[in-house]
Design a protein around this motif. Structure first.
Motif, short mmCIF file in Angstrom:
data_model
loop_
_atom_site.label_atom_id
_atom_site.label_comp_id
_atom_site.label_asym_id
_atom_site.label_seq_id
_atom_site.Cartn_x
_atom_site.Cartn_y
_atom_site.Cartn_z
N ASN A 69 0.89 8.38 3.39
CA ASN A 69 1.02 8.64 1.95
C ASN A 69 1.85 7.56 1.28
O ASN A 69 1.54 7.12 0.17
CB ASN A 69 1.69 10.00 1.71
CG ASN A 69 0.70 11.13 1.77
OD1 ASN A 69 -0.49 10.95 1.49
ND2 ASN A 69 1.17 12.32 2.15
N TYR A 70 2.90 7.12 1.95
CA TYR A 70 3.73 6.08 1.38
C TYR A 70 2.94 4.78 1.18
O TYR A 70 2.94 4.18 0.10
CB TYR A 70 4.95 5.82 2.27
CG TYR A 70 5.64 4.53 1.94
CD1 TYR A 70 6.28 4.37 0.72
CD2 TYR A 70 5.60 3.45 2.82
CE1 TYR A 70 6.89 3.17 0.39
CE2 TYR A 70 6.21 2.26 2.50
CZ TYR A 70 6.84 2.12 1.28
OH TYR A 70 7.42 0.93 0.97
N GLY A 71 2.26 4.35 2.21
CA GLY A 71 1.51 3.10 2.13
C GLY A 71 0.43 3.15 1.06
O GLY A 71 0.22 2.19 0.31
N TYR A 72 -0.22 4.29 0.99
CA TYR A 72 -1.32 4.47 0.04
C TYR A 72 -0.83 4.34 -1.40
O TYR A 72 -1.37 3.57 -2.21
CB TYR A 72 -1.92 5.85 0.28
CG TYR A 72 -3.05 6.22 -0.63
CD1 TYR A 72 -4.27 5.54 -0.58
CD2 TYR A 72 -2.91 7.26 -1.55
CE1 TYR A 72 -5.31 5.91 -1.41
CE2 TYR A 72 -3.94 7.64 -2.37
CZ TYR A 72 -5.14 6.95 -2.30
OH TYR A 72 -6.18 7.32 -3.13
N ASP A 92 1.94 3.13 -2.47
CA ASP A 92 2.59 1.85 -2.74
C ASP A 92 1.56 0.77 -3.07
O ASP A 92 1.86 -0.19 -3.78
CB ASP A 92 3.42 1.44 -1.51
CG ASP A 92 4.34 0.29 -1.82
OD1 ASP A 92 5.39 0.53 -2.44
OD2 ASP A 92 4.01 -0.86 -1.46
N LYS A 93 0.37 0.90 -2.52
CA LYS A 93 -0.70 -0.07 -2.82
C LYS A 93 -1.35 0.24 -4.17
O LYS A 93 -1.61 -0.65 -4.97
CB LYS A 93 -1.79 0.02 -1.74
CG LYS A 93 -1.54 -0.81 -0.53
CD LYS A 93 -2.06 -2.23 -0.70
CE LYS A 93 -1.78 -3.04 0.56
NZ LYS A 93 -2.01 -4.46 0.38
N LEU A 94 -1.65 1.51 -4.41
CA LEU A 94 -2.37 1.90 -5.63
C LEU A 94 -1.48 1.87 -6.87
O LEU A 94 -1.95 1.63 -7.97
CB LEU A 94 -2.97 3.29 -5.47
CG LEU A 94 -4.12 3.42 -4.47
CD1 LEU A 94 -4.87 4.73 -4.70
CD2 LEU A 94 -5.11 2.25 -4.62
#
Lengths: 184, 184, 184, 184
Positions: B121-124, B126-128
């Protein structure tokens, strides 16, 4: 002034040099970190030389991930020493508050550079505080080393992990076994 | 002056209050972090309310580990904005250098508070960069949010993990199943 | 057979009970983990009782993240003992290969449950191997505890971190200070 | 039989070869991981070639830490597929239970090999599931890839981090700037 016209571009040599310089300025010499490596590794590799320990510490310090952690941690120590942090972060750092764990978090990003096998070496040396770590942990002088003592222990632990990886490779080559070197 | 005679003692209320205050001062409202949680979780829990999202963000912010990361990260952003860090750390932070990963490391200590299930969830997010994250990522205004954008995304990811744990418990209770609640 | 018609649904009580049962079956009693906590914490809290140590170990074991690591690690130990893993994983585990670090990685997900302040306690106890850890580390009996010794040390380290957090809260309440309890 | 007389000795070539073989046997080709790297990196480096992506995936796979995670994760997938794990771990893995996070933990030990800058790439690709990840995530065929999909995403994220480090170095050399290469 002219600087405002120069677009930013990372200069890895400056980052590397600042890492070395800051460690020296905070009173930590490469040889002292190498001595910690020796403490951790001599029982596994009786022939280990100080030259090898130094070489492995230098390899750890060449890593960008390590340099970032060193620069950030020492910066926070210096600012805490100068009383320039906002309260209550200022007090947390100046008193090396035991419930403040960001120093351990940065240390872990250093240990991790050669994998999880260094975790126990880090914890062990951080508790025992041999050599330079004892001096860094001396709180009587008005100096803040909240981050630095963990960072130095972590560099020694990472260098120990690197040695373990290398010694395995050397052993396989010596035995004439097929080997599969790790790439950078 | 008198302060020098008062021995240091952690005051957890001050640490908690400073965390909330600094987030507000840097322009991040709890509701905005709750909106990120909604973005991440509404497809799994269509009935999820904003009140629940806010409540879960507040629980994340009550954790000492999270408070330490927030205080440290925002402090570094502020100092970088004021140009008060040593070179080259100053340039690394002011330019949100992509090879500088200490912001991600602090973010991870936040995500971890409710376990590894929050990593994606964090990576997602942070990208979007939805909602408040888009604003925090706006580099045109001379403001440094190198740590803050990662921290806010991490708080939202941790709150999402907390919701996942709680919803499971609620489900078991509803079904009349025996359950085994996690202790604090 | 009938099972194939029952849709899967996580049953948290079964997961919790299996965690306790597997630890017992592998010869580790809660009291022994509590003794490790006492070793780590008695110098900081001279009044610490065994009851408190046990209570804190139980709280750690109630965490889903911890249960997942315990179940997975012990499962791998059992399969290695039975010789049922594929080569070369079988040999890596059966010989507790020092360059295999997945055991440390699982241990770390346990330590992390109460934050980064537990890292050093874990490393320290894992090196010294007091009490039950010495027995688990005994390789002479054809038993594989490659994961279990790290897991047990990690549970003790996490319980120590939980005690540190709680003692601070107790101290503030005793002093009549305003406090800010961490939410679960 | 004769094997019982051969003392254990790690053979790094066997470990490396088993890693490659298991990935292939589970239907994952290096080219497919390289395609994920391309998805993640082409907007930053428009000239990036598939050859470079493959080369970087191969470097990630040469790392001992990565090999350990791949061997362990795939082993657990295979055993879950064969129904050979103890309950409830068997059900947790066979159903890719969302509160089971050991797969993410192993994935993280892979991402970490080139530092924290890969965290967001991992989370992003794991959510979007492009290319091979979509196939691995297909739960209809009675195949368990609970660990494998996270592992493959993590390898792609680590390879992306490696590219970011290398491109910086190339850039500095091209510009005739002094550089400070990272040592292995």
């Amino acid at each position: 002034m002219a600087d405002t016209n120069i677009p930013y571009s990372l200069n890895s040599k400056k980052v590397a040099e600042a890492t070395w310089r800051l460690l020296e300025e905070r009173g930590v010499h490469t040889e002292e970190i190498a001595e910690l490596v020796m403490v951790l590794q001599k029982k596994y590799y009786p022939d280990l030389s100080m030259e090898e320990c130094i070489e492995n510490v230098e390899a750890v310090l060449s890593k960008r991930e390590v340099q970032n952690a060193v620069l950030t941690g020492i910066q926070l120590d210096i600012l805490a020493e100068q009383g320039k942090l906002l309260s209550p972060l200022q007090e947390l750092l100046a008193n090396d508050e035991s419930l403040y764990g960001v120093d351990e978090i940065l240390a872990f990003s250093i240990v991790n550079v050669y994998g999880s096998i260094g975790f126990t070496n880090y914890g062990y040396i951080d508790k025992l505080k041999p050599g330079v770590l004892e001096r860094l942990n001396d709180k009587s002088e008005g100096i803040v080393n909240t981050f630095l003592d963990d960072i130095v222990g972590a560099i020694a632990a990472a260098a120990s992990s690197r040695i373990a990886h290398r010694k395995q490779e050397d052993h396989e080559i010596e035995e004439g076994e097929p080997t599969a070197p790790e790439q950078e």
